[in-house]
Design a protein around this motif. Structure first.
Motif, PDB file in Angstrom:
ATOM      1  N   PHE A 121       0.743  -1.112  -0.030  1.00 34.40           N
ATOM      2  CA  PHE A 121       0.154   0.007  -0.181  1.00 34.40           C
ATOM      3  C   PHE A 121       0.714   1.337  -0.136  1.00 34.40           C
ATOM      4  O   PHE A 121       0.543   2.427  -0.300  1.00 34.40           O
ATOM      5  CB  PHE A 121      -0.974   0.012   1.163  1.00 34.40           C
ATOM      6  CG  PHE A 121      -1.877  -0.868   1.129  1.00 34.40           C
ATOM      7  CD1 PHE A 121      -3.264  -0.780   0.509  1.00 34.40           C
ATOM      8  CD2 PHE A 121      -1.949  -2.298   1.677  1.00 34.40           C
ATOM      9  CE1 PHE A 121      -4.315  -1.899   0.281  1.00 34.40           C
ATOM     10  CE2 PHE A 121      -2.834  -3.261   1.542  1.00 34.40           C
ATOM     11  CZ  PHE A 121      -4.110  -3.190   1.094  1.00 34.40           C
ATOM     12  N   SER A 122       2.161   0.992   0.138  1.00 31.93           N
ATOM     13  CA  SER A 122       3.120   2.348  -0.019  1.00 31.93           C
ATOM     14  C   SER A 122       3.782   2.588  -1.277  1.00 31.93           C
ATOM     15  O   SER A 122       4.858   3.218  -1.331  1.00 31.93           O
ATOM     16  CB  SER A 122       4.008   1.994   1.303  1.00 31.93           C
ATOM     17  OG  SER A 122       3.510   1.733   2.748  1.00 31.93           O
ATOM     18  N   TYR A 123       3.515   1.718  -2.095  1.00 35.94           N
ATOM     19  CA  TYR A 123       4.121   1.904  -3.304  1.00 35.94           C
ATOM     20  C   TYR A 123       3.216   1.512  -4.643  1.00 35.94           C
ATOM     21  O   TYR A 123       2.602   0.441  -4.605  1.00 35.94           O
ATOM     22  CB  TYR A 123       5.263   0.818  -3.440  1.00 35.94           C
ATOM     23  CG  TYR A 123       6.199   0.923  -5.007  1.00 35.94           C
ATOM     24  CD1 TYR A 123       6.721   1.832  -5.076  1.00 35.94           C
ATOM     25  CD2 TYR A 123       5.923  -0.041  -5.745  1.00 35.94           C
ATOM     26  CE1 TYR A 123       7.822   1.991  -6.129  1.00 35.94           C
ATOM     27  CE2 TYR A 123       6.483   0.038  -7.028  1.00 35.94           C
ATOM     28  CZ  TYR A 123       7.357   0.889  -7.001  1.00 35.94           C
ATOM     29  OH  TYR A 123       8.033   1.209  -8.346  1.00 35.94           O
ATOM     30  N   ALA A 124       3.300   2.320  -5.589  1.00 33.55           N
ATOM     31  CA  ALA A 124       2.250   2.216  -6.877  1.00 33.55           C
ATOM     32  C   ALA A 124       3.368   2.080  -8.218  1.00 33.55           C
ATOM     33  O   ALA A 124       4.297   2.873  -8.353  1.00 33.55           O
ATOM     34  CB  ALA A 124       1.404   3.359  -7.097  1.00 33.55           C
ATOM     35  N   PHE A 125       3.260   1.181  -8.599  1.00 33.34           N
ATOM     36  CA  PHE A 125       4.102   0.697 -10.007  1.00 33.34           C
ATOM     37  C   PHE A 125       3.844   1.518 -10.908  1.00 33.34           C
ATOM     38  O   PHE A 125       2.463   1.694 -11.432  1.00 33.34           O
ATOM     39  CB  PHE A 125       3.824  -0.890 -10.138  1.00 33.34           C
ATOM     40  CG  PHE A 125       4.705  -1.436 -11.565  1.00 33.34           C
ATOM     41  CD1 PHE A 125       6.007  -1.153 -11.595  1.00 33.34           C
ATOM     42  CD2 PHE A 125       4.067  -1.364 -12.608  1.00 33.34           C
ATOM     43  CE1 PHE A 125       6.621  -1.585 -12.784  1.00 33.34           C
ATOM     44  CE2 PHE A 125       4.568  -1.851 -13.964  1.00 33.34           C
ATOM     45  CZ  PHE A 125       5.921  -1.764 -13.820  1.00 33.34           C
ATOM     46  N   PRO A 126       4.733   2.206 -11.480  1.00 32.42           N
ATOM     47  CA  PRO A 126       4.365   3.074 -12.747  1.00 32.42           C
ATOM     48  C   PRO A 126       4.421   2.266 -14.184  1.00 32.42           C
ATOM     49  O   PRO A 126       5.357   1.612 -14.407  1.00 32.42           O
ATOM     50  CB  PRO A 126       5.601   3.920 -12.884  1.00 32.42           C
ATOM     51  CG  PRO A 126       6.322   3.866 -11.441  1.00 32.42           C
ATOM     52  CD  PRO A 126       6.100   2.334 -11.266  1.00 32.42           C
ATOM     53  N   THR A 127       3.359   2.322 -14.445  1.00 29.95           N
ATOM     54  CA  THR A 127       3.015   1.165 -15.671  1.00 29.95           C
ATOM     55  C   THR A 127       3.784   1.488 -17.026  1.00 29.95           C
ATOM     56  O   THR A 127       4.120   0.541 -17.663  1.00 29.95           O
ATOM     57  CB  THR A 127       1.700   0.907 -16.208  1.00 29.95           C
ATOM     58  OG1 THR A 127       1.131   2.363 -16.452  1.00 29.95           O
ATOM     59  CG2 THR A 127       0.802   0.465 -14.896  1.00 29.95           C
ATOM     60  N   ARG A 128       4.350   2.766 -17.168  1.00 28.00           N
ATOM     61  CA  ARG A 128       5.256   3.056 -18.289  1.00 28.00           C
ATOM     62  C   ARG A 128       6.613   2.329 -18.360  1.00 28.00           C
ATOM     63  O   ARG A 128       7.318   2.158 -18.896  1.00 28.00           O
ATOM     64  CB  ARG A 128       5.417   4.221 -18.553  1.00 28.00           C
ATOM     65  CG  ARG A 128       4.017   5.127 -19.070  1.00 28.00           C
ATOM     66  CD  ARG A 128       4.316   6.575 -19.494  1.00 28.00           C
ATOM     67  NE  ARG A 128       3.187   7.279 -20.245  1.00 28.00           N
ATOM     68  CZ  ARG A 128       2.154   7.812 -19.659  1.00 28.00           C
ATOM     69  NH1 ARG A 128       2.236   7.489 -18.132  1.00 28.00           N
ATOM     70  NH2 ARG A 128       1.153   8.135 -20.207  1.00 28.00           N
ATOM     71  N   ASP A 129       6.960   1.770 -17.075  1.00 25.82           N
ATOM     72  CA  ASP A 129       8.216   1.346 -16.596  1.00 25.82           C
ATOM     73  C   ASP A 129       8.442  -0.185 -17.328  1.00 25.82           C
ATOM     74  O   ASP A 129       9.287  -0.707 -17.480  1.00 25.82           O
ATOM     75  CB  ASP A 129       8.600   0.979 -15.172  1.00 25.82           C
ATOM     76  CG  ASP A 129       8.866   2.239 -14.488  1.00 25.82           C
ATOM     77  OD1 ASP A 129       8.783   3.240 -15.204  1.00 25.82           O
ATOM     78  OD2 ASP A 129       8.988   2.233 -13.178  1.00 25.82           O
ATOM     79  N   ALA A 130       7.086  -0.638 -17.874  1.00 33.95           N
ATOM     80  CA  ALA A 130       7.194  -1.985 -18.566  1.00 33.95           C
ATOM     81  C   ALA A 130       7.090  -1.742 -20.167  1.00 33.95           C
ATOM     82  O   ALA A 130       7.591  -2.760 -20.873  1.00 33.95           O
ATOM     83  CB  ALA A 130       5.760  -2.570 -18.459  1.00 33.95           C
ATOM     84  N   ILE A 131       7.468  -0.516 -20.471  1.00 32.81           N
ATOM     85  CA  ILE A 131       7.716  -0.237 -21.921  1.00 32.81           C
ATOM     86  C   ILE A 131       8.996  -0.573 -22.502  1.00 32.81           C
ATOM     87  O   ILE A 131       9.995   0.072 -21.733  1.00 32.81           O
ATOM     88  CB  ILE A 131       7.285   1.214 -22.400  1.00 32.81           C
ATOM     89  CG1 ILE A 131       5.801   1.512 -22.178  1.00 32.81           C
ATOM     90  CG2 ILE A 131       7.795   1.565 -23.847  1.00 32.81           C
ATOM     91  CD1 ILE A 131       5.313   2.774 -22.513  1.00 32.81           C
TER      92      ILE A 131
END
Length: 496
Positions: A121-131
Motif C-alpha cells: 500500500f506504500s508503493y504504486a508501480f508506474p506502468t510505463r516502466d514496462a515499456i
C-alpha cells in the motif's frame, strides 16, 4: 497536382519534426535532412544496406542489417524513392548506409511479457516502466510519456494495462501477490577499522581521459595491486555507443557517457549507461568478451575500419531506453540480465523495488517483479546469482552495521532471509559503489577500496588502491572478480 501533394505531405512531416526540436532541411520534396539524429528501432527482418540512393531507387548493395539490428540505430537523413522510403543509418555512432524503412519496427509498442507485484500500500508501480519501446509509422522511437495507458499506476489489485499510440497497441497483465516482511536476526560480526576516502566523482582519470589529451583512446593497459588481489585491464570502453554530445534529437538517442554498474556471465559483459548521474532511465550495453579479444579497439567504434566495425557491431548489443533506476545493481545468468531498478535518492522506507529480467538475446525486458524485504529495509545494492537468487546489501546506519540478505525466487515471489551482518561503517564518507558475490564471499566496493566479507558477515580482507577513479560496479564469477572504473570506463579483472 501530384508534386504539390508530395510537397504538402513533406511540409507537414517537417513541421511535426520541428515541433519536436528537430530542424528539417530539404532541397528536394522527397528528401529530408535533420539537424539532430532521431532514434530508430530495428524490426525482426533482414534487409540489404546500400551505398547510394536516388529518386529512382538504390545502388551499391554491400551488407545486411543482420549485423546491426541489436545496435543503437540513429538517422539524420531520409529519402523517398520509387522503391520506397530509405533512411541513412548510423549504428553505435558509426555511419553505415541506406536501408529500406520496412527494416524498422513501425507502429509498435513493445512491453514486458509479465509484471508481478508484491502487494504494498506504500508503493504504486508506474506502468510505463514496462515499456521497451514505442514507434511511429516510420519506425522512429517515441517518448514513452506520450503513450496512452489505461492505468498509470498499479498498487494492490490485479489488472490488465493497455497501451496505445496512434495505430500501435499493446497490453500486459499485472498480477499481485501477498508478501511477508522478513526479520533481521543475525548478530553482526566484528568489522573493519573505519577509514576515509573521498566522496563524489572521480578525482583522477585514465592516462588520456582528460582535456589535455583530448579524451583520446587509451593504448596502455593498467595493473592495480593490493593485498594479494591484482586487477588488470580487460576492456577499455567507448565514450559513447551512439553519436556524442548534442547530436541526438531525443532522450532515447545518446548512449553514454556515465557507467553506473556492470555484470559478467558466460563471457558477456553488460554495463548500464546514462547521460546524467541523476537519470532513472538509460541503456544497457553488452559486449561479447569471447569475441572481442582486444583491450583497446572498442574505444574507436566511430572511426575503425569497416571490416573491423562490422565484426564488433555484431558482438555489441544495446538495449532500448528503459527504466534502470540507479543502474548499479546488476547480475546475469546464461540467458538473462537482471537489474534491481531502485531509487538511490530514496534513503529508507516501505517502498517496493523493481527487478527487471532482460533477455540477452534481444536486450528487451521479459518480466518485471517488485520486491520488498521489510518496511524498513530499502535496498540500494544487490547482485544476482543465476535466475532465482539475489543477494542484497543493506546498510543499517542506526545500528552501525551492514546486513546481507538472500532473496530466493519461488514462483512469482522473492522470499528474503538474512544470511549475515558485519559491524561498522567500513568507509565513513563514501557510499557503496559496487557489490558482488562469488565463492561464498561478498565484495563491497567504495572509492579506492574493496572489502571482502564472508557470507555470514566475517570480515576477511581489505584491498586499498590508489586509482582516484570511482568504482562503477563489480561482478564475481567464482574466484574471479571484475571491477569497472570510471573515466575512461575500464573493465578490469583478477583472481582473489
Amino acid at each position: 497536382m501530384k508534386n504539390k501533394k508530395r510537397f504538402f505531405i513533406s511540409a507537414i512531416v517537417g513541421a511535426a519534426l520541428v515541433s519536436c526540436g528537430l530542424a528539417v532541411s530539404s532541397n528536394q520534396a522527397n528528401a529530408a535532412t535533420y539537424s539532430r539524429a532521431i532514434t530508430k528501432i530495428a524490426g525482426n527482418g533482414n534487409y540489404a544496406i546500400y551505398h547510394n540512393v536516388s529518386r529512382k531507387g538504390t545502388s551499391g548493395k554491400f551488407t545486411s542489417t543482420k549485423y546491426f539490428k541489436y545496435g543503437q540505430i540513429q538517422s539524420k537523413k531520409s529519402m523517398s524513392t520509387k522503391k520506397g522510403t530509405f533512411w541513412r543509418i548510423i549504428v553505435d555512432g558509426h555511419d553505415v548506409g541506406w536501408v529500406n524503412q520496412n527494416f524498422f519496427a513501425r507502429n509498435k509498442i513493445s512491453v514486458a511479457n509479465e509484471v508481478s507485484l508484491v502487494k504494498n500500500f506504500s508503493y504504486a508501480f508506474p506502468t510505463r516502466d514496462a515499456i521497451n519501446y514505442v514507434t511511429n509509422s516510420q519506425g522512429t522511437a517515441v517518448d514513452p510519456s506520450k503513450v496512452y495507458v489505461s492505468q498509470a499506476h498499479v498498487s494492490t489489485k490485479e489488472t490488465t494495462v493497455n497501451y496505445s499510440y496512434g495505430k500501435a497497441k499493446a497490453s500486459v497483465k499485472v498480477s499481485v501477490y501477498n508478501g511477508q516482511d522478513a526479520s533481521a536476526d543475525k548478530t553482526p560480526k566484528k568489522g573493519f577499522k573505519t577509514i576515509k576516502t573521498w566522496n563524489g566523482g572521480s578525482k583522477g582519470s585514465s592516462r588520456n581521459w582528460n582535456a589535455a589529451h583530448h579524451y583520446r583512446s587509451e593504448t596502455t593497459s593498467n595493473t592495480f595491486r593490493s593485498n594479494g588481489l591484482t586487477l588488470r585491464t580487460r576492456l577499455f570502453q567507448p565514450r559513447f555507443v551512439s553519436l556524442g554530445y548534442g547530436q541526438a534529437g531525443d532522450a532515447m538517442g545518446q548512449v553514454g557517457v556515465i557507467p553506473e554498474g556492470m555484470t559478467v556471465s558466460n563471457g558477456i559483459f553488460t554495463t548500464s549507461m546514462f547521460t546524467s548521474s541523476h537519470d532513472q532511465h538509460g541503456h544497457l550495453v553488452s559486449y561479447n568478451l569471447n569475441a572481442l579479444k582486444s583491450k583497446y579497439a572498442a574505444q574507436n567504434l566511430t572511426t575503425m575500419r569497416w571490416g573491423t566495425f562490422k565484426s564488433y557491431a555484431k558482438n555489441i548489443k544495446v538495449s532500448t531506453y528503459i527504466k534502470l533506476g540507479h543502474g548499479q545493481s546488476l547480475g546475469s545468468s546464461s540467458s538473462y540480465i537482471y537489474v534491481l531498478a531502485n531509487d538511490n535518492e530514496y534513503n529508507n522506507g516501505p517502498k517496493s523495488e523493481e527487478v527487471l529480467q532482460i533477455r540477452k538475446s534481444d536486450m528487451k525486458i521479459n518480466k518485471i517483479w517488485t520486491v520488498r524485504i521489510a518496511s524498513n529495509r530499502y535496498i540500494h545494492n544487490a547482485t544476482f546469482v543465476g535466475d532465482n537468487t539475489m543477494y542484497a546489501l543493506f546498510h543499517n546506519g542506526g545500528y552501525d552495521n551492514y546486513e546481507y540478505w538472500k532473496l530466493t525466487r519461488n514462483g512469482d515471489s522473492w522470499d528474503a532471509t538474512e544470511v549475515g551482518a558485519t559491524k561498522g561503517r567500513f568507509v565513513s564518507n563514501s557510499p557503496v559503489q559496487g557489490f558482488a558475490y562469488g565463492n561464498g564471499n561478498f565484495y563491497i566496493g567504495f572509492n579506492n577500496n574493496i572489502f571482502k566479507v564472508g557470507e555470514n558477515g566475517t570480515a576477511k580482507k581489505h584491498y586499498r588502491f590508489n586509482t582516484k577513479r570511482e568504482i562503477e560496479g563489480m561482478s564475481a564469477t567464482g574466484s574471479r572478480l571484475y571491477v569497472q572504473f570510471a573515466q575512461r570506463a575500464e573493465l578490469t579483472s583478477g583472481k582473489d
